[in-house]
Structures are given as structure tokens and as C-alpha cells.
Scaffold this motif. Structure first.
Motif, PDB file in Angstrom:
ATOM      1  N   LEU A 121       0.806  -1.219   0.000  1.00  0.00           N
ATOM      2  CA  LEU A 121       0.000   0.000   0.000  1.00  0.00           C
ATOM      3  C   LEU A 121       0.838   1.267   0.000  1.00  0.00           C
ATOM      4  O   LEU A 121       0.349   2.342  -0.357  1.00  0.00           O
ATOM      5  N   GLY A 122       2.097   1.191   0.406  1.00  0.00           N
ATOM      6  CA  GLY A 122       2.955   2.372   0.453  1.00  0.00           C
ATOM      7  C   GLY A 122       4.125   2.132   1.377  1.00  0.00           C
ATOM      8  O   GLY A 122       4.423   0.992   1.748  1.00  0.00           O
ATOM      9  N   GLY A 123       4.802   3.227   1.760  1.00  0.00           N
ATOM     10  CA  GLY A 123       5.941   3.112   2.658  1.00  0.00           C
ATOM     11  C   GLY A 123       6.960   4.205   2.433  1.00  0.00           C
ATOM     12  O   GLY A 123       6.622   5.351   2.098  1.00  0.00           O
ATOM     13  N   ASP A 124       8.232   3.848   2.559  1.00  0.00           N
ATOM     14  CA  ASP A 124       9.298   4.843   2.441  1.00  0.00           C
ATOM     15  C   ASP A 124      10.609   4.134   2.124  1.00  0.00           C
ATOM     16  O   ASP A 124      10.785   2.951   2.441  1.00  0.00           O
ATOM     17  N   THR A 125      11.516   4.860   1.490  1.00  0.00           N
ATOM     18  CA  THR A 125      12.865   4.343   1.251  1.00  0.00           C
ATOM     19  C   THR A 125      13.875   5.452   1.466  1.00  0.00           C
ATOM     20  O   THR A 125      13.602   6.622   1.172  1.00  0.00           O
ATOM     21  N   VAL A 126      15.027   5.092   2.033  1.00  0.00           N
ATOM     22  CA  VAL A 126      16.088   6.055   2.315  1.00  0.00           C
ATOM     23  C   VAL A 126      17.429   5.417   1.996  1.00  0.00           C
ATOM     24  O   VAL A 126      17.536   4.197   1.833  1.00  0.00           O
ATOM     25  N   ARG A 127      18.455   6.242   1.903  1.00  0.00           N
ATOM     26  CA  ARG A 127      19.828   5.761   1.805  1.00  0.00           C
ATOM     27  C   ARG A 127      20.431   5.667   3.204  1.00  0.00           C
ATOM     28  O   ARG A 127      20.065   6.422   4.101  1.00  0.00           O
ATOM     29  N   THR A 128      21.364   4.720   3.370  1.00  0.00           N
ATOM     30  CA  THR A 128      22.026   4.561   4.645  1.00  0.00           C
ATOM     31  C   THR A 128      23.463   4.109   4.406  1.00  0.00           C
ATOM     32  O   THR A 128      23.730   3.402   3.416  1.00  0.00           O
ATOM     33  N   PRO A 129      24.401   4.472   5.284  1.00  0.00           N
ATOM     34  CA  PRO A 129      25.750   3.915   5.163  1.00  0.00           C
ATOM     35  C   PRO A 129      25.789   2.435   5.527  1.00  0.00           C
ATOM     36  O   PRO A 129      26.793   1.766   5.298  1.00  0.00           O
ATOM     37  N   GLY A 130      24.703   1.922   6.046  1.00  0.00           N
ATOM     38  CA  GLY A 130      24.601   0.508   6.363  1.00  0.00           C
ATOM     39  C   GLY A 130      24.174   0.293   7.795  1.00  0.00           C
ATOM     40  O   GLY A 130      24.217   1.211   8.600  1.00  0.00           O
ATOM     41  N   PRO A 131      23.721  -0.898   8.093  1.00  0.00           N
ATOM     42  CA  PRO A 131      23.466  -2.037   7.213  1.00  0.00           C
ATOM     43  C   PRO A 131      22.091  -1.937   6.538  1.00  0.00           C
ATOM     44  O   PRO A 131      21.283  -1.060   6.872  1.00  0.00           O
ATOM     45  N   PHE A 132      21.827  -2.848   5.607  1.00  0.00           N
ATOM     46  CA  PHE A 132      20.523  -2.933   4.970  1.00  0.00           C
ATOM     47  C   PHE A 132      19.469  -3.234   6.031  1.00  0.00           C
ATOM     48  O   PHE A 132      19.615  -4.160   6.835  1.00  0.00           O
ATOM     49  N   THR A 133      18.419  -2.434   6.046  1.00  0.00           N
ATOM     50  CA  THR A 133      17.363  -2.560   7.052  1.00  0.00           C
ATOM     51  C   THR A 133      16.006  -2.531   6.366  1.00  0.00           C
ATOM     52  O   THR A 133      15.773  -1.717   5.474  1.00  0.00           O
ATOM     53  N   VAL A 134      15.140  -3.436   6.790  1.00  0.00           N
ATOM     54  CA  VAL A 134      13.793  -3.531   6.223  1.00  0.00           C
ATOM     55  C   VAL A 134      12.786  -3.493   7.366  1.00  0.00           C
ATOM     56  O   VAL A 134      12.954  -4.183   8.376  1.00  0.00           O
ATOM     57  N   SER A 135      11.757  -2.679   7.201  1.00  0.00           N
ATOM     58  CA  SER A 135      10.702  -2.614   8.203  1.00  0.00           C
ATOM     59  C   SER A 135       9.357  -2.685   7.495  1.00  0.00           C
ATOM     60  O   SER A 135       9.110  -1.944   6.547  1.00  0.00           O
ATOM     61  N   ILE A 136       8.502  -3.576   7.951  1.00  0.00           N
ATOM     62  CA  ILE A 136       7.177  -3.741   7.361  1.00  0.00           C
ATOM     63  C   ILE A 136       6.108  -3.606   8.438  1.00  0.00           C
ATOM     64  O   ILE A 136       6.249  -4.145   9.543  1.00  0.00           O
ATOM     65  N   THR A 137       5.083  -2.850   8.115  1.00  0.00           N
ATOM     66  CA  THR A 137       3.880  -2.791   8.935  1.00  0.00           C
ATOM     67  C   THR A 137       2.794  -3.564   8.203  1.00  0.00           C
ATOM     68  O   THR A 137       2.491  -3.262   7.044  1.00  0.00           O
ATOM     69  N   ALA A 138       2.251  -4.568   8.847  1.00  0.00           N
ATOM     70  CA  ALA A 138       1.186  -5.371   8.255  1.00  0.00           C
ATOM     71  C   ALA A 138      -0.139  -5.002   8.903  1.00  0.00           C
ATOM     72  O   ALA A 138      -0.234  -4.848  10.122  1.00  0.00           O
ATOM     73  N   LEU A 139      -1.148  -4.858   8.076  1.00  0.00           N
ATOM     74  CA  LEU A 139      -2.482  -4.519   8.546  1.00  0.00           C
ATOM     75  C   LEU A 139      -3.426  -5.661   8.232  1.00  0.00           C
ATOM     76  O   LEU A 139      -3.424  -6.198   7.112  1.00  0.00           O
ATOM     77  N   GLY A 140      -4.224  -6.037   9.222  1.00  0.00           N
ATOM     78  CA  GLY A 140      -5.185  -7.104   9.038  1.00  0.00           C
ATOM     79  C   GLY A 140      -6.527  -6.726   9.618  1.00  0.00           C
ATOM     80  O   GLY A 140      -6.679  -5.685  10.266  1.00  0.00           O
ATOM     81  N   ALA A 141      -7.509  -7.575   9.386  1.00  0.00           N
ATOM     82  CA  ALA A 141      -8.857  -7.342   9.886  1.00  0.00           C
ATOM     83  C   ALA A 141      -9.377  -8.607  10.550  1.00  0.00           C
ATOM     84  O   ALA A 141      -9.112  -9.723  10.094  1.00  0.00           O
ATOM     85  N   VAL A 142     -10.105  -8.408  11.629  1.00  0.00           N
ATOM     86  CA  VAL A 142     -10.706  -9.516  12.356  1.00  0.00           C
ATOM     87  C   VAL A 142     -12.111  -9.084  12.768  1.00  0.00           C
ATOM     88  O   VAL A 142     -12.333  -7.897  13.059  1.00  0.00           O
ATOM     89  N   PRO A 143     -13.093  -9.987  12.745  1.00  0.00           N
ATOM     90  CA  PRO A 143     -14.425  -9.604  13.209  1.00  0.00           C
ATOM     91  C   PRO A 143     -14.378  -8.987  14.601  1.00  0.00           C
ATOM     92  O   PRO A 143     -13.603  -9.441  15.464  1.00  0.00           O
ATOM     93  N   THR A 144     -15.173  -7.981  14.808  1.00  0.00           N
ATOM     94  CA  THR A 144     -15.153  -7.238  16.063  1.00  0.00           C
ATOM     95  C   THR A 144     -15.238  -8.172  17.270  1.00  0.00           C
ATOM     96  O   THR A 144     -16.114  -9.034  17.344  1.00  0.00           O
ATOM     97  N   GLY A 145     -14.270  -8.000  18.168  1.00  0.00           N
ATOM     98  CA  GLY A 145     -14.242  -8.774  19.398  1.00  0.00           C
ATOM     99  C   GLY A 145     -13.641 -10.148  19.283  1.00  0.00           C
ATOM    100  O   GLY A 145     -13.617 -10.896  20.273  1.00  0.00           O
ATOM    101  N   GLN A 146     -13.120 -10.518  18.118  1.00  0.00           N
ATOM    102  CA  GLN A 146     -12.632 -11.887  17.924  1.00  0.00           C
ATOM    103  C   GLN A 146     -11.116 -12.011  17.784  1.00  0.00           C
ATOM    104  O   GLN A 146     -10.617 -13.103  17.483  1.00  0.00           O
ATOM    105  N   MET A 147     -10.352 -10.941  17.977  1.00  0.00           N
ATOM    106  CA  MET A 147      -8.900 -11.093  17.935  1.00  0.00           C
ATOM    107  C   MET A 147      -8.443 -12.037  19.042  1.00  0.00           C
ATOM    108  O   MET A 147      -8.906 -11.942  20.183  1.00  0.00           O
ATOM    109  N   VAL A 148      -7.548 -12.944  18.714  1.00  0.00           N
ATOM    110  CA  VAL A 148      -7.034 -13.905  19.687  1.00  0.00           C
ATOM    111  C   VAL A 148      -5.840 -13.272  20.391  1.00  0.00           C
ATOM    112  O   VAL A 148      -4.791 -13.053  19.773  1.00  0.00           O
TER     113      VAL A 148
END
Length: 331
Positions: A121-148
Motif C-alpha cells: 500500500l505504500g511506505g518509504d525508502t532512504v539511503r544509509t551507510p549501512g546495514p541494509f534494514t527492512v521494516s514492514i507494517t502489516a495490517l489485518g482485519a478480524v471480526p469485532t471482538g474476535q482477535m485472539v
């Protein structure tokens, strides 16, 4: 992650223009994504960052790094009973990462976005002297009141785990010291299996819906079975006992442990399994296992919860195992 006229924008458009096809990504031409939550559902959000030299080897294939970053986050959604809605990606590019590596990385993100129904859906990218770094935010859906949740386990219930445990930790041990006695007698297929489980976690999204209404608590196994179960039990205010002989191991893991018994502790505490660890009433296990079997995933009952505090790990004779290491920790 907005594509425009700058060098960064052109890089984003080239790498991810064909990946971010979900309408909410807005063609990566805006500063944010737009996402509708399904009626009667709640959002479940999770975020994990991976750093070269800590979570993966700097010379791992870029596509494998991308897929690992995707999958460790999707595994969290699965353990909460959530269906993926999409991901946001941020990564920092070091000087030694060339165009081919970036293309391969983007390809890995795109492949898993399609495979698991988790669009970029989107995100960001930058330069760095190192090390290679990856960050992901995951979004999900669950019926109301049913998250475990993690903190809602009850005494007198079964402790179950999906798939097999220890393959990734053994794959890492193999990578670090291939001459270890535990690996010397393994055939090439077994060695390949352990290496692959380290590189490519398997998020158990097929178990997300079956967990709802059956599991009183759940989490994914990221820092080791024993350590993560201790966290779940502590958060819930209950105790637990498991039997090491009931922990599911692959044929490759069993062979390695038989050849070098010290590897049992590695398998139980080493982490990066990304299997589902759940607590549920005994009468729910059969139905849960049926759903798992239909999805090609094994489920094993490895113990039970009870009143008190702490975790006891027993061997085949009922004696308590003493484990020097509880779980992986950055701190």
C-alpha cells in the motif's frame, strides 16, 4: 512512498509501480494510502524490522530477505486470527546494494504480496551507510471482538503448536557451523530443508480463521517455543507443562538431534519458527486439527496449562529438563 519526479520517486516507481496495484495504494502517487475496514471488523496492526547481520545474513538472496520480512509480519496476523489487508514497507539502502539486488528485493515483496493476499500500500525508502534494514507494517482485519490475544489463556487447556519446531534454528546452526556432528550424516534433502526454513518462514494464515472462537490465547513462535510459551503463560497468569517428546520435529530435525543431542535445546529455544502456538479447550482441538489438516498443516498437542506460574518442560521419563537458554532476545 510516493512516486513523482525526484530520484527517489523514480526509484519507487521503477521498483514497485507494478507491485502496488491495490486501489488503496493510489498508484504510489500520494503521501498516504487509503484503506476501508470491512464492516463489522477491527484493525489488527503489527510491525517488525529486520537488520542485516542480526536477522539475516548480508549475503542472503535479496528476494529471500524480502520474503522473510513479509512473512514474519504476516505470521503475527495469523496468530491473532486476522486476515491480511495490506502492508507498508520501509527500507534503508546501503551503498553496496546495486540495481539488480533492488530489483530482486522488490520482486520478492511482490511475489509474497500476491501469494498471501497482502498488497503493498505504500511506505518509504532512504539511503544509509549501512546495514541494509527492512521494516514492514502489516495490517489485518478480524471480526469485532474476535482477535485472539496473548494474555487470555486459561488453566486446564491444551497447549498446541502448528507445523514443526526447530527447523529454522537448526538451519541457522548449520549455516554457522556446517561441520557440526549433528549435520554430518544428513542427506542433501534434509540439509536443504533446514536451510530453506531459515530463509523462508511459513506464515500460517490458513489457521487464522480456525483460531477464532476456539483458542483462548495464541501467538506466533518467533523467539523460540519455550521462551514464547513462557511469555504467553506469564501474560495470562497461568502455568504450563509440556513434554519435549510431543514437540513436533521434522525428519531432518529429528536426525540432527539424534546425531547430536545438544541440538534439542537449540530446537526448543532457538526461534524463527513462525508457527502458531495456541491454548484452547481440549474439546476444540479436534475441529482445529481438521481445519489444519485440510490446509496441509500439522497440529500437535504438546502439554496443558494449569493453575500457578511458570513453565515446566519434561523429558520422556517425566523428569524436568534444564535449559540454559530460554529464548532469543536482542537485549
Amino acid at each position: 512512498m510516493a512516486a513523482g519526479d525526484s530520484g527517489e520517486d523514480k526509484l519507487i516507481a521503477r521498483l514497485f509501480g507494478s507491485v502496488a496495484t491495490h486501489p488503496g495504494a493510489l498508484g504510489l502517487k500520494d503521501d498516504a494510502a487509503l484503506l476501508a475496514v470491512p464492516p463489522g471488523h477491527e484493525l489488527v496492526l503489527t510491525k517488525d524490522a529486520l537488520v542485516a547481520g542480526v536477522h539475516f545474513f548480508p549475503d542472503d538472496p535479496p528476494a529471500s530477505i524480502a520474503r522473510k520480512a513479509m512473512r514474519v509480519n504476516l505470521s503475527d496476523l495469523a496468530a491473532k486470527g486476522a486476515d491480511p489487508l495490506g502492508v507498508l514497507l520501509a527500507f534503508a539502502i546501503p551503498p553496496d546494494m546495486d540495481a539488480a539486488a533492488l530489483e530482486a528485493f522488490a520482486g520478492g515483496i511482490g511475489a509474497d504480496a500476491t501469494l498471501y493476499g497482502a498488497p503493498l500500500l505504500g511506505g518509504d525508502t532512504v539511503r544509509t551507510p549501512g546495514p541494509f534494514t527492512v521494516s514492514i507494517t502489516a495490517l489485518g482485519a478480524v471480526p469485532t471482538g474476535q482477535m485472539v490475544r496473548r494474555a487470555t489463556a486459561r488453566p486446564g487447556e491444551a497447549i498446541v503448536v502448528s507445523g514443526t519446531i526447530g527447523d529454522s534454528a537448526l538451519g541457522l546452526a548449520l549455516r554457522l557451523d556446517p561441520a557440526r556432528s549433528g549435520f554430518a550424516g544428513l542427506d542433501s534433502a534434509s540439509l536443504d530443508h533446514l536451510r530453506d526454513r531459515y530463509l523462508h518462514p511459513r506464515p500460517r494464515l490458513a489457521l487464522a480463521r480456525p483460531l477464532r472462537g476456539r483458542a483462548s490465547a495464541a501467538m506466533d513462535v518467533s523467539d523460540g517455543l519455550v521462551g514464547d510459551l513462557r511469555k504467553l503463560l506469564s501474560a495470562s497468569g497461568v502455568a504450563g507443562t509440556i513434554e519435549a517428546s510431543r514437540v513436533p520435529f521434522s525428519a531432518a530435525a529429528r536426525a540432527a538431534i539424534a546425531a547430536e543431542p545438544a541440538l534439542l535445546e537449540t530446537a526448543l529455544t532457538g526461534g524463527d519458527d513462525y508457527e502458531i502456538l495456541a491454548v484452547m479447550p481440549d474439546h476444540e482441538v479436534s475441529a482445529f486439527s481438521t481445519f489444519a489438516t485440510a490446509a496441509g498443516i500439522g497440529v500437535s498437542v504438546i502439554g496443558h496449562t494449569h493453575e500457578g506460574e511458570g513453565l515446566s518442560v519434561r523429558d520422556g521419563d517425566g523428569a524436568e529438563l534444564t535449559l540454559a537458554r530460554g529464548s532469543f532476545s536482542h537485549f
